[in-house]
Write a protein that holds these residues in place. Structure first.
Motif: not given
Length: 230
Positions: A89, A92-93, A95, A121, A126-128, A156, A158, A160
């Motif tokens: 978590t 993960t960069r 969004c 997404n 993946s992005c947070r 958070p 996340v 996919t």
């Protein structure tokens, strides 16, 4: 010297008894030492290189030693899994507007007092998705729509690749005397990103918004009963 024949018989019988006695003693010795060897081997295998004192304890009660080791292994595995999840978590960069597509749909029947925003997404990785959407409905009201604190998720979000997140948005109380204004499109910004996303309002005639009553929830993986009722 002549010895009667029955004396030979008695001596042979006594010799046989003595041989049987010695054989029995010799067979008893390995039998008694076998458990000690087995106990020592069990202690070594169970304790994985622990001190000899621990080995003695483990060999005296192999079931307890095995249960203790199983419990230790289970807790270590759980801790490792938890750490791995936190690291994934954290690394993960966030969004951005380039990572997601945001759409809006009305929720419930007339007078359509709520919207559901969907951020999907579309980036392929993946992005947070942090925080809540920064929404501005009207040019005359530059401040963001207030966020409802109770809708904040515990962890958070996340996303996919291809996964959606949702935010519930209140437009008005649905009263005829409200200061509603028509809105055909509005702006949304993501947490940590300065790019504005233009979102088309649902319906041919747009939506009616009362800026004084508008509210938004946090991004969540699903709309939750209770936390998102406002």
């Amino acid at each position: 010297m002549n010895i009667p024949r029955h004396h030979f018989t008695l001596l042979a019988t006594a010799g046989t008894a003595l041989a049987l006695s010695l054989t029995a003693c010799q067979s008893d010795a390995p039998t008694k030492s076998a458990p000690a060897a087995t106990s020592s081997a069990t202690g070594t295998a169970t304790d994985d290189g622990q001190t000899s004192a621990s080995g003695t304890t483990g060999s005296s009660d192999p079931a307890r030693s095995t249960a203790s080791k199983s419990s230790t292994d289970h807790s270590d595995s759980g801790g490792s899994a938890g750490s791995t999840g936190e690291q994934a978590t954290a690394t993960t960069r966030g969004c951005t507007a380039r990572d997601v597509t945001v759409t809006a749909a009305t929720q419930g029947g007339a007078p359509h007092t709520h919207l559901v925003l969907t951020a999907r997404n579309t980036s392929g990785h993946s992005c947070r998705l942090a925080g809540a959407p920064h929404i501005q409905f009207l040019e005359s009201h530059k401040q963001d729509v207030p966020v409802v604190a109770k809708s904040k998720p515990a962890a958070p979000v996340v996303l996919t690749a291809g996964a959606p997140a949702y935010a519930l948005v209140k437009l008005s109380d649905g009263g005829v005397d409200e200061d509603n204004e028509p809105v055909s499109a509005f702006s949304v910004m993501l947490e940590g990103d300065s790019k504005v996303i233009a979102v088309t309002a649902p319906g041919s005639g747009g939506i009616a918004v009362d800026p004084a009553k508008a509210l938004t929830g946090y991004w969540t993986p699903e709309l939750r009963n209770g936390a998102d009722d406002f």
